[in-house]
Write an enzyme that holds these catalytic residues in place. Structure first.
Site, PDB file in Angstrom:
ATOM      1  N   LYS C  77     -49.194-115.763  12.346  1.00  0.00           N
ATOM      2  CA  LYS C  77     -49.195-115.617  13.801  1.00  0.00           C
ATOM      3  C   LYS C  77     -49.051-117.015  14.407  1.00  0.00           C
ATOM      4  CE  LYS C  77     -52.182-113.602  17.444  1.00  0.00           C
ATOM      5  NZ  LYS C  77     -53.505-112.970  17.692  1.00  0.00           N
ATOM      6  N   SER C 152     -53.264-108.560  20.124  1.00  0.00           N
ATOM      7  CA  SER C 152     -52.290-109.574  20.387  1.00  0.00           C
ATOM      8  C   SER C 152     -51.449-109.981  19.174  1.00  0.00           C
ATOM      9  CB  SER C 152     -52.997-110.833  20.936  1.00  0.00           C
ATOM     10  OG  SER C 152     -53.840-111.387  19.942  1.00  0.00           O
ATOM     11  N   SER C 176     -57.552-107.764  18.022  1.00  0.00           N
ATOM     12  CA  SER C 176     -56.155-108.194  17.926  1.00  0.00           C
ATOM     13  C   SER C 176     -55.544-108.116  16.531  1.00  0.00           C
ATOM     14  CB  SER C 176     -56.002-109.618  18.461  1.00  0.00           C
ATOM     15  OG  SER C 176     -56.073-109.599  19.866  1.00  0.00           O
TER      16      SER C 176
END
Ligand code: MG
Ligand code: ZN
Lengths: 493, 95, 486
Positions: C77, C152, C176
């Protein structure tokens, strides 16, 4: 109406550590800009702080030296404000649970003692340094993250001079404790002052005016010397004072109001989630306590009491800790410590200073920087402190005249030989053999008929001329007391 | 813009975020709605409850006082929008 | 099709020299080229660097070295620092920022010989539940490209579900990892707070954030978790708890395990009946496999959303203050620093980030601190207590991961509060600092969309979660179903 000032000080002091507060960057002064920086102290995305243990120790040590309480639990908080020199745009500090609180500093003031209460001494981080140019400013973050101790006093100070003496006393304590070098030139100490005035004897507080960012104690004194009458004048002229922040203009010698911020400060303190609370264990505290030192004032008082030194000598040893330590070693077992103190202060210190001045000049001529130079210090002396005590002893028991003692001292300093050996070698022992002295006295009286006649006619001071002649004839070895007695007897005869 | 709960203009300034008038409108409305929702916390009795700042209790986490190498000046300034003479330049700071 | 392999399959075949790390990486890169224009999981690829790492891994393998991640391509990420790579956090304000350092997890992956490649899309600064808040455009759900992948860590979930990498790392502040894993049909694990170092994870909410694995199989999640866990002297909040061999926990037996079913979760309004049915069926399956489900209560559940959005935004308001245009990142000039900050942050941050920073600034501001922030911290204590009390009688807690399956792009983006409420089942785990995992437990019928089962465990109870999840996974076939990508 008469007015009095009410003053409180916030003193920021850089701690003497190897590394910064949250990262491993060196805690040094004078490097090229932005070379003692890393992702942590530059506030890069993703970094985290880890507390420097030594900085916490020094904070607690300060607390102990300032008679503070050491709370069982302390924590760090974030103080939020945007400023170009604040890398994260928050400063990590201790807000409602500081590492120390509630102490006091005692110091000498105007011939007596004064006490200022300490609200707290808490640990935080220094910010970067702004350099100002014509059209813009530039930030150097070398200083950002250096451990900083904020020492907050209660508003117990009443004058500019008192503030000055308090700051000096505080500095002495911090230097003594090895907490900070307190080097003003390097910006290691900075003060914010809160000052208000009120009718003399009153209890209420006037509008608090803050004077920011002074980097010398004399600056604080001068700022207050300016600011206190200014406030009184405003009030006496029927004006009112409002809470505000002023800046000390050192060159102009005035304080001036800082541009009022559109918004009052709202620092939005909250517990620093990246750092865990601090709960000193008994063992940890004991280790810090073992680093406690005698406070400067206590040391001065002890020197005066134990060695019966005058305040001036004790003050010298308070200000020069190694010299005081040297004196204490030399004075061990001395019959007259005051005489030892005289030798340490007047002879040893002067001789060392002379030597060092010569060494500096030599090394300067070799093109060395001051920081790379080496010079003789107390620990490099060729003779032990006991030798100085022995030398004083020889003078005390009249083996040596004071002028001969000077000669012995020079020899000791150069060679490290024991005083007794030097006296022996050079035959410097005082002559007290009456027969030998009688002959010298006769010779001197014969050589000074004028002074001899003066003495006989009642001008007693004339004796010194003749006495000096005898000393000269004996190459300084004659016992001056004995010479006086013999001369008086002969001249009266 | 002042909503029922907060003055968005004011708080945005405190956060150093410049909003357009349209943003102030929309954000103000949304934040009011969110803060309305948060009112429910006020109905809960929390007297005598200690606050939790960290979900896992640790104390005395420290590092030894050892200096380590820093970044070079070049690396330190590599991402800077306005580097000059080894400094991070900004518009003139007026106090 | 080497990109479809799991971690354990990849290492087994690498060890037998049937394939090379270079080939596995090439297969992943091929898949990215083939599908990512439709899914937008990746923000950047770091291809040359990845190739060099794969070659280095092949050399280590040739030299006889073994390791559970050696030669395995892992994508990160874009909120985890990789030295000399961009670190945008899905934000314009960091669009051109290049990290001068490695996150601790990055260093651990390197040491393990993983091939780190790609920066995965995310909601800006990890704020969001749909990846629509990325400044660089949303990611899309591989099961239905008109739907969100969750957030997210949406890019991480998509990349794993679409076989663009073997596994990935994401971060979880309020769900997330677990929520996008559930919505995309893969395994996602949020470790106990303090289990994995946060050094190098760009902070959203410091007391809630944790990095965790995304994987195709529970076993892979166990391997990846083992590789990134452990005490880190650079993170004062990391815990010096020994790292167990998580793979060894996968015993396949649930006998004697008590599983708590919090009634507040199952009775929640807005719980999609198809989701509820799938989770109920999963509970039946777990019972069948030997576990003992018991009903429990987590009485402060209803307060979690409000508590979370006060604490998280407060911390964020300070954490994101450093993005000011002075030292790095976007700068939009102004006549003085104050104006420069306002312009930079006004133009550099997206709507949701601004919303949260302003909310967080407000709840900390003078006069409001006690009513909001301090109160929320106290409620956090109550929520944590609920869980610790529950764990006195149960070994793990079973809940739906999300109230609904993936919603449509744009469906909630104009209504922040509705978006916040979609995290209702995952937030409490972060507030309590415990661990949580989500794994596939079924699909809706039409359209076919994954449903996630959430398991919550006591602090440092990851082994129990992995054991339950693995046993369930092996007894069901959900994990082998793949989205059609053409
Ligand atoms: Mg301060
Ligand atoms: Zn540093």
């Amino acid at each position: 109406m008469e007015y009095e000032a009410v003053i409180g000080l916030e003193t920021h002091v850089q701690l003497k550590t190897q590394s910064k507060m949250w990262c491993g960057c060196a805690n040094t002064f004078g490097s090229p800009p932005n070379t003692n920086v890393c992702p942590v102290c530059l506030g890069m995305p993703g970094v985290l702080p880890v507390a420097n243990e030594e900085a916490l120790r020094l904070t607690v040590l300060t607390g102990l030296l300032l008679n503070c309480e050491i709370p069982a639990r302390a924590k760090f908080d974030r103080k939020n404000y945007f400023y170009p020199d604040v890398a994260k745009n928050y400063q990590i500090t201790q807000y409602d649970q500081p590492s120390t609180r509630g102490g006091h500093v005692d110091f000498e003031f105007q011939g007596g003692m004064a006490r200022v209460r300490i609200t707290r001494a808490h640990l935080e981080e220094d910010v970067g340094k702004n350099n100002h140019f014509d059209r813009n400013s530039g930030v150097d973050f070398n200083r950002a993250g250096v451990p900083l101790l904020e020492i907050v006093s209660e508003p117990d100070l009443t004058s500019a001079d008192m503030a000055y003496e308090y700051l000096n006393a505080l500095k002495d304590i911090l230097v003594y404790g090895g907490i900070s070098d307190c080097d003003m030139e390097k910006g290691m100490v900075r003060c914010d002052v809160n000052v208000s005035v009120r009718p003399k004897g009153g209890t209420g507080l006037g509008a608090k005016i803050e004077i920011k960012n002074m980097n010398s104690f004399s600056g604080v004194r001068r700022a207050l010397t300016y600011e206190i009458p200014r406030q009184i004048e405003v009030l006496q002229g029927g004006g009112t004072l409002i809470q505000s922040t002023r800046r000390w203009d050192d060159a102009g010698g005035i304080t001036e109001e800082m541009r009022t911020k559109e918004h009052a400060h709202d620092y939005r303190y909250f517990p620093e989630p990246d750092l865990m609370p601090f709960e000193p264990t008994p063992e940890w505290l004991a280790a810090v306590k073992s680093r406690m030192v005698e406070l400067p004032l206590a040391r001065k008082q002890r020197f005066m009491k134990t060695y019966e030194l005058p305040a001036g000598d004790a003050e010298v040893f308070k200000n020069d800790v190694p010299l005081g330590h040297y004196f204490e070693t030399a004075a061990q077992g001395a019959a007259n410590p005051k005489a030892v103190a005289n030798w340490v202060i007047n002879n040893l210190r002067a001789r060392l200073a002379e030597t060092q001045a010569r060494e500096i000049a030599e090394q300067e001529s070799l093109g060395l920087e001051r920081s790379d130079m080496t010079f003789t210090g107390l620990s490099d002396l060729k003779f032990p402190p006991q030798a100085l005590r022995d030398l004083v002893g020889l003078v005390e028991n009249q083996t040596l005249s004071s002028s001969a003692a000077q000669q012995v001292f020079v020899e000791m300093f150069e060679t490290g030989k024991a005083p007794a050996d030097i006296v022996q070698e050079k035959g410097l022992a005082q002559v007290s053999d009456t027969g030998a002295l009688e002959a010298l006295c006769d010779e001197a009286i014969a050589a000074n008929p004028g002074p001899a006649a003066d003495y006989r006619s009642g001008k007693l001071a004339a004796l010194n001329r003749i006495k000096g002649h005898v000393m000269k004839l004996s190459q300084g070895k004659a016992n001056p007391g004995l010479v006086g007695e013999i001369l008086e007897r002969k001249l009266r005869a | 813009m002042a909503g029922a709960h907060m003055d968005v203009t004011d708080v945005a300034h405190l956060a150093r975020i410049r909003l357009t008038p349209a943003e102030e409108q929309t954000l103000g409305r949304q934040l009011d709605q969110i803060l309305d929702y948060m009112e429910q916390l006020k109905g809960l009795d929390v007297s005598g409850v200690e606050p939790t700042a960290h979900p896992f209790p640790l104390v005395n986490v420290m590092r030894p006082d050892e200096a380590r190498p820093s970044l070079s000046q070049d690396e330190a300034l590599r991402n800077a929008p306005a580097p000059a003479n080894g400094l991070f330049m900004v518009p003139k700071i007026v106090e | 099709m080497l990109n479809t392999l799991t971690i354990s399959e990849t290492t087994a075949r690498l060890q037998r020299r049937e394939i090379s790390a270079r080939e596995v990486l090439a297969a992943c890169l091929d898949q990215v080229r083939r599908v990512d224009s439709k899914l937008h999981a990746f923000l950047a690829l770091d291809e040359p660097d990845a190739l060099a790492q794969a070659e280095a891994a092949d050399k280590r393998i040739a030299a006889g070295e073994q390791g559970p991640l050696l030669g395995v391509p892992i994508a990160l990420k874009d909120v985890i620092a990789v030295r000399h790579q961009r670190l945008s956090c899905g934000s314009r304000i960091l669009e051109n920022f290049v990290s001068p350092y490695d996150a601790t997890v990055t260093g651990k992956l390197r040491a393990a010989g993983a091939v780190i490649f790609g920066r995965l899309n995310m909601d800006e600064f990890a704020m969001g539940s749909s990846t629509e808040n990325s400044a660089f455009g949303p990611s899309r759900n591989p099961w239905d490209r008109e739907r969100i992948p969750g957030g997210s860590s949406g890019g991480s979930a998509v990349a794993v579900a679409a076989d663009q990498c073997i596994a990935a790392l994401g971060s979880d502040t309020g769900g997330s990892i677990r929520q996008p894993a559930a919505l995309c049909g893969c395994v996602g694990l949020k470790p106990t707070y303090g289990r994995v170092s946060r050094y190098g994870l760009v902070a959203y909410a410091s007391s809630l954030d944790q990095i965790g694995p995304f994987a195709k199989r529970v076993r892979d999640a166990a391997v990846l978790l083992g590789a990134i866990s452990g005490y880190d002297p650079k993170d004062s909040t990391s815990v010096a708890q020994p790292v167990p061999d998580y793979s060894a926990a996968l015993t396949g037996s649930l006998r004697g395990l008590r599983l708590g079913l919090p009634r507040e979760y199952f009775a929640a309004g807005g719980l999609d009946p198809q989701v509820k049915a799938a989770v109920d069926a999963a509970v039946d399956k777990l019972r069948e496999l030997g576990a003992e489900p018991v009903e429990i209560s987590l009485p402060h559940t209803d307060y979690a959303v409000a508590t979370y959005y006060i604490i998280a935004t407060a911390e964020a308001s300070a954490n994101l203050a450093r993005f000011d245009g002075v030292r790095y990142g976007l700068r939009v000039d102004g006549k003085d620093p104050i104006e420069l900050y306002g312009n930079t942050r006004g133009q550099g941050f997206g709507d949701e980030v601004k919303r949260r920073i302003i909310l967080g600034t407000y709840v900390l501001s003078s006069g409001y601190y006690d009513a909001y922030y301090l109160r929320a911290q106290k409620v956090r204590t109550l929520i944590r207590r609920d869980f610790l009390k529950a764990f006195e009688t149960v070994d793990a807690i079973v809940t739906p991961a999300t109230p609904t399956v993936a919603f449509r792009l744009g469906e909630k983006s104009q209504d922040p509060l509705q978006m916040y409420l979609s995290d209702i089942f995952t937030l409490s785990c972060n507030l309590a600092g415990i661990c949580g995992l989500s794994l596939p437990c079924g699909f809706t019928r039409s359209p076919k969309l994954p449903i996630g089962l959430q398991l919550l465990g006591r602090p440092f109870g990851e082994e129990t979660l992995l054991r339950v999840a693995h046993t369930y996974e092996q007894a069901t076939g959900w994990h082998v179903q793949k989205p059609a990508l053409d």
